[in-house]
Design a protein around this motif. Structure first.
Motif: not given
Length: 135
Positions: A47-61, A95-103
């Motif tokens: 699972i790839v999780i991106e933590f995102w912020a509206k104020f910095n949306e131009e630098n999102c993945f 961005i955090l990449i999880f495998k089986n629930g672990v970062v």
């Protein structure tokens, strides 16, 4: 020319943040998303999780839809104070990449708030994580 720019602006910003609703997580469903695939298909448990912020949306993945061998989700840090604190997210994007629930891997923006990676590097990390889990 002025009208062309006005027409293109919505499309430029649209492509940066156009993540369908089903790919967004919050504090209530975050743990389910990272652990729901723990006993399923091996590639689907990445699972790839991106933590995102509206104020910095131009630098999102922006290439999230091109990821292979993993599921992608996005988290708005303003809406998830518990998850943000638990995973020590200080900057967005992270961005955090999880495998089986672990970062397994983390990519964190620096003080410049720029994403320190690209699609190829994230895809390589996913491939290595999946390869390492095949024992």
């Amino acid at each position: 020319m002025k009208y062309l720019i006005l027409i293109l602006i919505p499309f430029i910003s649209f492509s940066q943040v156009d993540v369908p609703k089903e790919y967004w997580l919050d504090d209530s469903n975050f743990e389910d998303a990272i652990s729901s695939s723990a006993f399923g298909d091996d590639n689907e448990s990445t699972i790839v999780i991106e933590f995102w912020a509206k104020f910095n949306e131009e630098n999102c993945f922006a290439d999230w839809d091109k990821l292979e061998e993993a599921k992608y989700y996005r988290v708005d840090i303003a809406e998830t104070p518990i998850t943000k604190k638990e995973y020590r997210v200080r900057m967005a994007p992270t961005i955090l990449i999880f495998k089986n629930g672990v970062v397994e891997q983390a990519f964190k923006a620096g003080l410049d708030l720029l994403l320190p990676t690209d699609l190829q590097e994230i895809q390589d990390a996913i491939h290595e994580i999946n390869k390492a889990s095949n024992f």
